[in-house]
Scaffold this motif. Structure first.
Motif, PDB file in Angstrom:
ATOM      1  N   LEU A  24       0.823  -1.138   0.159  1.00 21.65           N
ATOM      2  CA  LEU A  24       0.007   0.028   0.010  1.00 21.65           C
ATOM      3  C   LEU A  24       0.789   1.249   0.028  1.00 21.65           C
ATOM      4  O   LEU A  24       0.407   2.304  -0.455  1.00 21.65           O
ATOM      5  CB  LEU A  24      -0.915   0.019   1.322  1.00 21.65           C
ATOM      6  N   GLN A  25       2.271   1.173   0.466  1.00 17.47           N
ATOM      7  CA  GLN A  25       2.981   2.300   0.528  1.00 17.47           C
ATOM      8  C   GLN A  25       3.699   2.552  -0.626  1.00 17.47           C
ATOM      9  O   GLN A  25       4.452   3.690  -0.619  1.00 17.47           O
ATOM     10  CB  GLN A  25       3.863   2.319   1.864  1.00 17.47           C
ATOM     11  N   VAL A  26       3.666   1.922  -1.693  1.00 20.54           N
ATOM     12  CA  VAL A  26       4.427   2.169  -2.869  1.00 20.54           C
ATOM     13  C   VAL A  26       4.173   3.563  -3.418  1.00 20.54           C
ATOM     14  O   VAL A  26       5.404   4.388  -3.782  1.00 20.54           O
ATOM     15  CB  VAL A  26       4.218   1.122  -3.961  1.00 20.54           C
ATOM     16  N   PRO A  27       2.895   4.225  -3.758  1.00 25.69           N
ATOM     17  CA  PRO A  27       2.752   5.471  -3.821  1.00 25.69           C
ATOM     18  C   PRO A  27       3.391   6.466  -3.025  1.00 25.69           C
ATOM     19  O   PRO A  27       3.892   7.358  -3.579  1.00 25.69           O
ATOM     20  CB  PRO A  27       1.007   5.566  -4.137  1.00 25.69           C
ATOM     21  N   ASN A  28       3.105   6.389  -1.747  1.00 23.74           N
ATOM     22  CA  ASN A  28       3.757   7.510  -0.744  1.00 23.74           C
ATOM     23  C   ASN A  28       5.105   7.453  -1.022  1.00 23.74           C
ATOM     24  O   ASN A  28       5.816   8.520  -0.871  1.00 23.74           O
ATOM     25  CB  ASN A  28       3.180   7.045   0.572  1.00 23.74           C
ATOM     26  N   ILE A  29       6.058   6.432  -0.943  1.00 25.72           N
ATOM     27  CA  ILE A  29       7.430   6.206  -1.092  1.00 25.72           C
ATOM     28  C   ILE A  29       7.809   6.988  -2.348  1.00 25.72           C
ATOM     29  O   ILE A  29       8.593   7.719  -2.482  1.00 25.72           O
ATOM     30  CB  ILE A  29       7.818   4.781  -0.952  1.00 25.72           C
ATOM     31  N   ALA A  30       7.195   6.574  -3.383  1.00 25.57           N
ATOM     32  CA  ALA A  30       7.711   7.383  -4.687  1.00 25.57           C
ATOM     33  C   ALA A  30       7.124   8.668  -4.531  1.00 25.57           C
ATOM     34  O   ALA A  30       8.143   9.438  -5.255  1.00 25.57           O
ATOM     35  CB  ALA A  30       6.914   6.606  -5.941  1.00 25.57           C
ATOM     36  N   PHE A  31       6.205   9.077  -3.956  1.00 24.58           N
ATOM     37  CA  PHE A  31       5.791  10.655  -3.823  1.00 24.58           C
ATOM     38  C   PHE A  31       6.626  11.583  -3.365  1.00 24.58           C
ATOM     39  O   PHE A  31       7.031  12.499  -3.584  1.00 24.58           O
ATOM     40  CB  PHE A  31       4.673  10.681  -3.370  1.00 24.58           C
ATOM     41  N   ALA A  32       7.579  11.044  -2.378  1.00 29.92           N
ATOM     42  CA  ALA A  32       8.253  11.726  -1.597  1.00 29.92           C
ATOM     43  C   ALA A  32       9.903  11.578  -1.927  1.00 29.92           C
ATOM     44  O   ALA A  32      10.739  12.043  -1.116  1.00 29.92           O
ATOM     45  CB  ALA A  32       8.084  11.253  -0.102  1.00 29.92           C
ATOM     46  N   HIS A  33      10.179  10.829  -2.938  1.00 29.79           N
ATOM     47  CA  HIS A  33      11.761  10.620  -3.022  1.00 29.79           C
ATOM     48  C   HIS A  33      12.337  11.883  -3.560  1.00 29.79           C
ATOM     49  O   HIS A  33      13.701  11.869  -3.772  1.00 29.79           O
ATOM     50  CB  HIS A  33      11.863   9.793  -4.249  1.00 29.79           C
ATOM     51  N   HIS A  34      11.744  13.198  -3.946  1.00 28.39           N
ATOM     52  CA  HIS A  34      12.476  14.441  -4.074  1.00 28.39           C
ATOM     53  C   HIS A  34      12.154  15.223  -2.877  1.00 28.39           C
ATOM     54  O   HIS A  34      12.659  16.584  -3.008  1.00 28.39           O
ATOM     55  CB  HIS A  34      12.001  14.969  -5.396  1.00 28.39           C
ATOM     56  N   GLU A  35      11.622  14.897  -1.783  1.00 22.88           N
ATOM     57  CA  GLU A  35      11.800  15.738  -0.691  1.00 22.88           C
ATOM     58  C   GLU A  35      13.014  15.745   0.110  1.00 22.88           C
ATOM     59  O   GLU A  35      13.676  14.980  -0.158  1.00 22.88           O
ATOM     60  CB  GLU A  35      10.664  15.198   0.321  1.00 22.88           C
ATOM     61  N   LYS A  36      13.311  17.116   0.705  1.00 23.89           N
ATOM     62  CA  LYS A  36      14.681  17.206   1.488  1.00 23.89           C
ATOM     63  C   LYS A  36      14.199  17.492   2.966  1.00 23.89           C
ATOM     64  O   LYS A  36      13.065  18.129   3.337  1.00 23.89           O
ATOM     65  CB  LYS A  36      15.224  18.488   1.043  1.00 23.89           C
ATOM     66  N   LEU A  37      15.039  17.024   3.816  1.00 20.00           N
ATOM     67  CA  LEU A  37      14.958  17.065   5.261  1.00 20.00           C
ATOM     68  C   LEU A  37      14.392  18.449   5.747  1.00 20.00           C
ATOM     69  O   LEU A  37      13.940  18.609   6.697  1.00 20.00           O
ATOM     70  CB  LEU A  37      16.078  16.413   6.046  1.00 20.00           C
ATOM     71  N   ASP A  38      14.950  19.374   4.852  1.00 16.74           N
ATOM     72  CA  ASP A  38      14.789  21.005   5.558  1.00 16.74           C
ATOM     73  C   ASP A  38      13.705  21.520   4.744  1.00 16.74           C
ATOM     74  O   ASP A  38      13.329  22.775   5.150  1.00 16.74           O
ATOM     75  CB  ASP A  38      16.060  21.749   5.390  1.00 16.74           C
ATOM     76  N   GLY A  39      12.851  20.703   4.165  1.00 18.15           N
ATOM     77  CA  GLY A  39      11.469  21.307   3.409  1.00 18.15           C
ATOM     78  C   GLY A  39      11.930  21.918   2.263  1.00 18.15           C
ATOM     79  O   GLY A  39      10.809  22.639   1.551  1.00 18.15           O
ATOM     80  N   SER A  40      13.096  21.908   1.688  1.00 20.59           N
ATOM     81  CA  SER A  40      13.337  22.648   0.442  1.00 20.59           C
ATOM     82  C   SER A  40      13.019  21.776  -0.918  1.00 20.59           C
ATOM     83  O   SER A  40      13.392  22.150  -1.954  1.00 20.59           O
ATOM     84  CB  SER A  40      15.020  23.043   0.437  1.00 20.59           C
ATOM     85  N   GLY A  41      12.485  20.378  -0.732  1.00 26.43           N
ATOM     86  CA  GLY A  41      12.358  19.589  -1.848  1.00 26.43           C
ATOM     87  C   GLY A  41      10.953  19.699  -2.406  1.00 26.43           C
ATOM     88  O   GLY A  41      10.347  20.820  -2.071  1.00 26.43           O
ATOM     89  N   TYR A  42      10.477  18.944  -3.276  1.00 29.44           N
ATOM     90  CA  TYR A  42       9.322  19.088  -3.964  1.00 29.44           C
ATOM     91  C   TYR A  42       8.669  17.670  -4.127  1.00 29.44           C
ATOM     92  O   TYR A  42       9.100  16.790  -3.837  1.00 29.44           O
ATOM     93  CB  TYR A  42       9.601  19.854  -5.381  1.00 29.44           C
ATOM     94  N   PRO A  43       7.026  17.674  -4.478  1.00 32.05           N
ATOM     95  CA  PRO A  43       6.434  18.829  -4.779  1.00 32.05           C
ATOM     96  C   PRO A  43       5.935  19.408  -3.578  1.00 32.05           C
ATOM     97  O   PRO A  43       4.986  20.631  -3.735  1.00 32.05           O
ATOM     98  CB  PRO A  43       5.278  18.319  -5.631  1.00 32.05           C
ATOM     99  N   ARG A  44       5.797  18.791  -2.291  1.00 32.04           N
ATOM    100  CA  ARG A  44       4.945  19.187  -1.114  1.00 32.04           C
ATOM    101  C   ARG A  44       5.887  19.740   0.196  1.00 32.04           C
ATOM    102  O   ARG A  44       5.334  20.249   0.931  1.00 32.04           O
ATOM    103  CB  ARG A  44       4.420  17.964  -0.327  1.00 32.04           C
ATOM    104  N   ARG A  45       7.221  19.891  -0.210  1.00 27.77           N
ATOM    105  CA  ARG A  45       8.013  20.511   0.856  1.00 27.77           C
ATOM    106  C   ARG A  45       7.927  19.969   2.084  1.00 27.77           C
ATOM    107  O   ARG A  45       7.692  20.555   3.158  1.00 27.77           O
ATOM    108  CB  ARG A  45       7.802  21.961   1.019  1.00 27.77           C
ATOM    109  N   LEU A  46       8.255  18.618   1.897  1.00 23.89           N
ATOM    110  CA  LEU A  46       7.911  17.913   3.310  1.00 23.89           C
ATOM    111  C   LEU A  46       9.019  17.993   4.316  1.00 23.89           C
ATOM    112  O   LEU A  46      10.101  18.340   3.625  1.00 23.89           O
ATOM    113  CB  LEU A  46       7.664  16.532   3.193  1.00 23.89           C
ATOM    114  N   LYS A  47       9.156  17.856   5.679  1.00 23.49           N
ATOM    115  CA  LYS A  47      10.266  17.935   6.267  1.00 23.49           C
ATOM    116  C   LYS A  47      10.511  16.395   6.822  1.00 23.49           C
ATOM    117  O   LYS A  47       9.872  15.604   6.669  1.00 23.49           O
ATOM    118  CB  LYS A  47      10.250  18.867   7.570  1.00 23.49           C
TER     119      LYS A  47
END
Length: 655
Positions: A564-587
């Protein structure tokens, strides 16, 4: 035991009587059964299914005799008791105050019949207990079969349990499968089938085993059983009825030194009553085994025929095994189908962007290897992290499909290898040629004016001036075109080149209508002065949308619970720990560990891969230095990067 004249009359052994009283019992009963009466002093010495004669004085009032007297016949004689005093429930017969010989004779006869009934009850109880234990074991095996998903492990389990249930010394397992070179004939199940000799076990001899394929034939024992769809129980394979259609192949016995005797072969049937495999059990052993069965003598000593209850039990096991086998096969087929779908999806991505061919597979391999390294940590914040097999599969699928959303990005943006699009560079080349022709025309026109004019007294000197001016103008046009060509490469411009391009942006020429036009259009100048890479801000944003496209695509797949987590793992592979990634700017706290692992592997491959159109591959050391800079700036987890280094995950992937 037979009598002396050979008439076959059976002489029963004497019945034991343990006497704790002063009574004297006859040695032979009227029925002819001998009575072995002995005076006893210790209840521990009594035999099961014997007669026990006790008096109240011979018993300990503090002891519970229920269990002790369960399998004996008990007579109670109390010379001092009253006739109507209570009798313990474990007493079978109560003798009178002064029993005579006939009463003792009658009591012993009744006791014999009672012991027969007790023995029959015990046999029935033991049989039921054995049946219940076997059924319980069969249920446990059924649960184990249904929970095992690995096909090879399941096949091992089926054969091992069948041998265990029947005390078999050896066994084989066969699978029925479609023959690749044969076509199915409607109504003829075996028309396109072959029998695969998949597995074997032998407790007596060791040998090298290789899978082999057998053509279905009723001339062999397994072929007959499977093609007829019924069990074969053979007490001795070397004494098969000559009228039988099948024969035992003694080749294995000759080459290995084994001695086959009893054999039970059963088909495994599916829900459509079609044969999907077979179990063959060899040499049912007496208990305990006394050594390897490698000779006729050892077979005589240890081997017995399979009983009907073995057949019934194994038929039940075969039924459960066939269901489990089909479930495992279906699951394997679904996995293979999904793997094929994933590979087809990757091919679709790479067909639109051939320059990144192999990237998805490399990132998947890096990611799984790194996750395995994470699971081996014994210190640090990841010491408790252990990715299960389903989680590793989840990560692998997410890594394989992490760029699938690029299929939603316009191809000319996706494959852009220089700052200008090819047609834009071609337009500038044509423009330069037009400017050069204009210079030629203007020079020629000026010469013509000199020749037709009357006021110029020295035309030769003017011609030389015009030609020098023409050469300078043409040289400037060539310099303009060369500057554009160099600036078009995916690298940063030095200040001088940047200033020259900006000056060209202001330089003009006359078009065919006499209007003033700039050497470079504003949009062209903007592209050529891109500080890094080949993409404008708008184009970079369009490329970045591939992550959202990937998530949208993957979210539409009905994943199983363990994926079930395949979409979420792929969705966050360009996020950065400091929130500077994309597309959601996760931390940090919002980014799955699988995504963090994949991010490191994705960046490394993008830097070190030799297939990117807009840059040359960086040496491994330089790529690692760039990742280290990302760690220092707080974009990548330091411990994960150290695991990437220590595990040498960056070495060539195993594709």
């Amino acid at each position: 035991m037979e009598n002396a004249d050979g008439g076959g009359e059976r002489v029963l052994p004497p019945i034991s009587l343990h006497n704790f009283t002063s009574l004297v019992f006859p040695k032979i009963l009227t029925s002819g059964r001998a009575l072995d009466s002995r005076t006893s002093r210790n209840l521990k010495d009594i035999y099961p299914f014997s007669i026990l004669v006790v008096s109240p004085g011979s018993l300990d009032a503090t002891q519970d005799y229920d269990f002790l007297f369960q399998h004996v016949g008990v007579m109670l004689w109390d010379p001092e008791s009253k006739p109507h005093s209570p009798v313990p429930h474990w007493v079978d017969i109560r003798l009178s105050h002064r029993p005579d010989d006939s009463e003792l004779e009658l009591a012993c006869s009744h006791m014999l019949r009672l012991l027969e009934l007790k023995e029959q009850c015990m046999i029935l109880h033991n049989t039921n207990a054995i049946t219940e234990a076997r059924n319980r074991q069969l249920n446990q095996i059924g649960v184990a079969l249904m929970t095992e998903k690995n096909l090879d492990t399941l096949l091992d389990l089926i054969l091992d349990k069948a041998m265990e249930l029947t005390s078999s010394d050896a066994g084989c397992l066969y699978l029925v499968e479609a023959a690749p070179e044969k076509s199915e004939v409607p109504g003829k199940y075996w028309s396109n089938k072959q029998i695969r000799f998949k597995l074997t076990r032998n407790e007596s001899v060791r040998f090298n085993f290789l899978e082999m394929v057998l053509n279905p034939s009723k001339s062999s024992i397994v072929g007959f059983s499977l093609m007829e769809g019924k069990p074969l129980n053979i007490p001795d394979v070397y004494h098969i009825d000559v009228a039988s259609e099948f024969r035992h192949n003694a080749g294995f016995d000759k080459t290995s030194g084994y001695r086959t005797r009893s054999m039970l072969t059963l088909p495994m049937m599916d829900h459509q009553n079609q044969v999907v495999g077979g179990i063959q059990l060899i040499n049912k052993c007496r208990s305990p085994r006394s050594g390897p069965i490698t000779s006729l003598e050892s077979a005589d000593r240890q081997v017995m025929p399979y009983r009907q209850d073995d057949v019934n039990l194994c038929l039940s096991l075969a039924s459960q095994a066939s269901v489990a086998l089909l479930n495992a096969q279906y699951e394997l087929d679904i996995k293979n189908l999904f793997e094929g779908f994933i590979n087809a999806s990757i091919s679709a991505i790479e067909s639109r962007d051939p320059t990144t061919s192999g990237h998805s597979h490399r990132v998947a391999d890096y990611s799984v290897r790194m996750a395995d390294c994470v699971g081996r940590q014994r210190v640090g914040k990841y010491k408790e992290v252990r990715l299960t097999d389903p989680q590793l599969r989840e990560l692998r699928y997410a890594a394989l499909l992490h760029d699938f959303g690029k299929i939603g990005v316009r191809e000319h943006i996706l494959t852009k290898s220089s700052k200008l699009f090819p047609h834009e560079l071609e337009h500038i080349r044509h423009r330069a040629e037009f400017i050069k022709r204009t210079v030629h025309w203007e020079t020629a026109q000026a010469k013509l004016d000199i020749l037709t004019g009357l006021e110029n007294s020295n035309p030769e000197r003017e011609f030389r001036r015009l030609e020098e001016q023409e050469r300078l103008a043409l040289r400037n046009v060539d310099a303009f075109h060369e500057a554009v060509r160099k600036a078009n490469e995916p690298r940063s411009l030095d200040p001088f080149a940047l200033e020259f391009l900006e000056s060209l942006g202001k330089k003009t020429y006359r078009d065919t209508e006499g209007g003033e036009k700039c050497y470079l259009h504003p949009e062209e100048l903007s592209r050529l002065t891109i500080p890094r890479g080949t993409l404008t801000i708008a184009e970079r944003e369009e490329i970045n949308t591939h992550v959202s496209h990937t998530y949208k695509f993957l979210s539409q797949i009905p994943w199983t619970r363990d994926l079930l987590q395949v979409p979420n793992i792929a969705f966050a592979h360009h996020e950065k720990l400091d929130g500077s990634g994309y597309p959601r700017r996760l931390k940090l706290a919002e980014i799955p560990i699988g995504s963090q692992i994949m991010a490191i592997c994705d960046i490394f491959d993008a830097l070190a891969a030799a297939d990117r159109p807009y840059k040359k591959a960086l040496p491994t050391e330089r790529a690692l230095d760039i990742l280290a800079d990302e760690v220092k700036s707080g974009k990548i987890d330091q411990e994960l990067f150290q695991i990437f280094l220590d595990g040498q995950v960056y070495l060539a992937p195993r594709l």
